[in-house]
Motif scaffolding. Structure first.
Motif, PDB file in Angstrom:
ATOM      1  N   UNK A   1       0.823  -1.210   0.000  1.00  0.00           N
ATOM      2  CA  UNK A   1       0.000   0.000   0.000  1.00  0.00           C
ATOM      3  C   UNK A   1       0.858   1.262   0.000  1.00  0.00           C
ATOM      4  N   UNK A   2       0.404   2.240  -0.758  1.00  0.00           N
ATOM      5  CA  UNK A   2       1.003   3.579  -0.753  1.00  0.00           C
ATOM      6  C   UNK A   2       0.388   4.374   0.396  1.00  0.00           C
ATOM      7  N   UNK A   3       0.864   5.589   0.598  1.00  0.00           N
ATOM      8  CA  UNK A   3       0.278   6.473   1.617  1.00  0.00           C
ATOM      9  C   UNK A   3      -1.212   6.682   1.342  1.00  0.00           C
ATOM     10  N   UNK A   4      -1.548   6.842   0.064  1.00  0.00           N
ATOM     11  CA  UNK A   4      -2.947   7.073  -0.314  1.00  0.00           C
ATOM     12  C   UNK A   4      -3.804   5.845  -0.020  1.00  0.00           C
ATOM     13  N   UNK A   5      -3.257   4.647  -0.249  1.00  0.00           N
ATOM     14  CA  UNK A   5      -3.984   3.412   0.062  1.00  0.00           C
ATOM     15  C   UNK A   5      -4.266   3.317   1.560  1.00  0.00           C
ATOM     16  N   UNK A   6      -3.273   3.673   2.368  1.00  0.00           N
ATOM     17  CA  UNK A   6      -3.444   3.634   3.825  1.00  0.00           C
ATOM     18  C   UNK A   6      -4.504   4.661   4.236  1.00  0.00           C
ATOM     19  N   UNK A   7      -4.461   5.842   3.636  1.00  0.00           N
ATOM     20  CA  UNK A   7      -5.455   6.876   3.952  1.00  0.00           C
ATOM     21  C   UNK A   7      -6.862   6.405   3.578  1.00  0.00           C
ATOM     22  N   UNK A   8      -6.975   5.731   2.442  1.00  0.00           N
ATOM     23  CA  UNK A   8      -8.277   5.187   2.028  1.00  0.00           C
ATOM     24  C   UNK A   8      -8.739   4.138   3.020  1.00  0.00           C
ATOM     25  N   UNK A   9      -7.811   3.298   3.483  1.00  0.00           N
ATOM     26  CA  UNK A   9      -8.148   2.265   4.454  1.00  0.00           C
ATOM     27  C   UNK A   9      -8.603   2.890   5.774  1.00  0.00           C
ATOM     28  N   UNK A  10      -7.887   3.901   6.252  1.00  0.00           N
ATOM     29  CA  UNK A  10      -8.251   4.519   7.533  1.00  0.00           C
ATOM     30  C   UNK A  10      -9.641   5.147   7.434  1.00  0.00           C
ATOM     31  N   UNK A  11      -9.958   5.684   6.269  1.00  0.00           N
ATOM     32  CA  UNK A  11     -11.306   6.228   6.047  1.00  0.00           C
ATOM     33  C   UNK A  11     -12.334   5.103   6.027  1.00  0.00           C
ATOM     34  N   UNK A  12     -11.991   3.988   5.391  1.00  0.00           N
ATOM     35  CA  UNK A  12     -12.930   2.870   5.253  1.00  0.00           C
ATOM     36  C   UNK A  12     -13.265   2.209   6.587  1.00  0.00           C
ATOM     37  N   UNK A  13     -12.367   2.335   7.579  1.00  0.00           N
ATOM     38  CA  UNK A  13     -12.657   1.727   8.891  1.00  0.00           C
ATOM     39  C   UNK A  13     -13.335   2.728   9.825  1.00  0.00           C
ATOM     40  N   UNK A  14     -13.700   3.893   9.276  1.00  0.00           N
ATOM     41  CA  UNK A  14     -14.499   4.835  10.053  1.00  0.00           C
ATOM     42  C   UNK A  14     -13.767   6.011  10.657  1.00  0.00           C
ATOM     43  N   UNK A  15     -12.559   6.317  10.155  1.00  0.00           N
ATOM     44  CA  UNK A  15     -11.791   7.423  10.710  1.00  0.00           C
ATOM     45  C   UNK A  15     -11.307   8.394   9.621  1.00  0.00           C
ATOM     46  N   UNK A  16     -12.257   8.965   8.842  1.00  0.00           N
ATOM     47  CA  UNK A  16     -11.859   9.874   7.760  1.00  0.00           C
ATOM     48  C   UNK A  16     -11.130  11.116   8.263  1.00  0.00           C
ATOM     49  N   UNK A  17     -11.366  11.486   9.519  1.00  0.00           N
ATOM     50  CA  UNK A  17     -10.716  12.672  10.081  1.00  0.00           C
ATOM     51  C   UNK A  17      -9.210  12.500  10.224  1.00  0.00           C
ATOM     52  N   UNK A  18      -8.716  11.265  10.105  1.00  0.00           N
ATOM     53  CA  UNK A  18      -7.279  11.019  10.267  1.00  0.00           C
ATOM     54  C   UNK A  18      -6.550  10.762   8.947  1.00  0.00           C
ATOM     55  N   UNK A  19      -7.252  10.863   7.833  1.00  0.00           N
ATOM     56  CA  UNK A  19      -6.599  10.622   6.539  1.00  0.00           C
ATOM     57  C   UNK A  19      -5.352  11.489   6.380  1.00  0.00           C
ATOM     58  N   UNK A  20      -5.492  12.769   6.699  1.00  0.00           N
ATOM     59  CA  UNK A  20      -4.379  13.703   6.544  1.00  0.00           C
ATOM     60  C   UNK A  20      -3.205  13.335   7.452  1.00  0.00           C
ATOM     61  N   UNK A  21      -3.503  12.838   8.659  1.00  0.00           N
ATOM     62  CA  UNK A  21      -2.438  12.423   9.585  1.00  0.00           C
ATOM     63  C   UNK A  21      -1.558  11.351   8.943  1.00  0.00           C
ATOM     64  N   UNK A  22      -2.194  10.434   8.212  1.00  0.00           N
ATOM     65  CA  UNK A  22      -1.450   9.345   7.595  1.00  0.00           C
ATOM     66  C   UNK A  22      -0.731   9.788   6.323  1.00  0.00           C
TER      67      UNK A  22
END
Length: 119
Positions: free
Chosen positions: A11-32
Motif C-alpha cells: 500500500x502507498x500512503x494514499x492506500x493507507x489513507x483510504x483504508x483509515x477512512x474505510x474503517x471509520x476514521x476519515x478525520x485522520x486521513x491527513x495524519x497518515x
C-alpha cells in the motif's frame, strides 16, 4: 486494495489513507498522508506512535490499533515482547522483517525466512 493477507505491504500512503477512512476514521486521513505512512510503516502504528501522527483521542487510538493488528493478523503488538515469552511465530517475524525497505527485504518470502531461521 484487495483482501490478500499481505497485500497491505504494497500500500502507498494514499492506500493507507483510504483504508483509515474505510474503517471509520476519515478525520485522520491527513495524519497518515502527511506522515507518509505506507503499508509497511502501518506495521508500527500503535498507541505509542499515533500521537506523533496527530492522533490523540485515546478511544480512537485503541480502535485504530486493534484494526491494524487485525489487518496484520496478530493478536498482540509485535514489539511488546519479553525475552521470557515463547519463541516468535513466523508470521509476526516475517511482518517485522517486511516493514523494512531495501532490495533484500522486497524479495523476502515467508519460505526464505523459514530457510534462513533453520540454518
Amino acid at each position: 486494495m484487495g483482501t490478500s493477507k499481505m497485500e497491505f505491504l504494497q500500500w502507498s500512503c494514499e492506500d493507507v489513507a483510504t483504508w483509515i477512512e474505510s474503517i471509520g476514521f476519515p478525520q485522520y486521513k491527513l495524519c497518515f498522508t502527511e506522515n507518509c505512512v505506507t503499508g509497511r510503516k502501518l506495521i508500527f502504528v500503535d498507541c505509542v506512535h499515533m500521537p506523533r501522527l496527530g492522533i490523540t483521542d485515546f478511544k480512537d487510538m485503541q480502535a485504530i490499533a486493534a484494526r491494524v493488528r487485525e489487518l496484520l493478523g496478530i493478536s498482540e503488538v509485535l514489539w511488546s515482547r519479553s525475552i521470557a515469552d515463547p519463541p516468535r511465530d513466523i508470521e509476526g517475524l516475517f511482518l517485522e522483517m517486511k516493514s523494512r525497505t531495501g532490495v533484500k527485504t522486497d524479495e523476502l518470502t515467508p519460505q526464505q525466512l523459514l530457510e534462513d531461521i533453520s540454518h
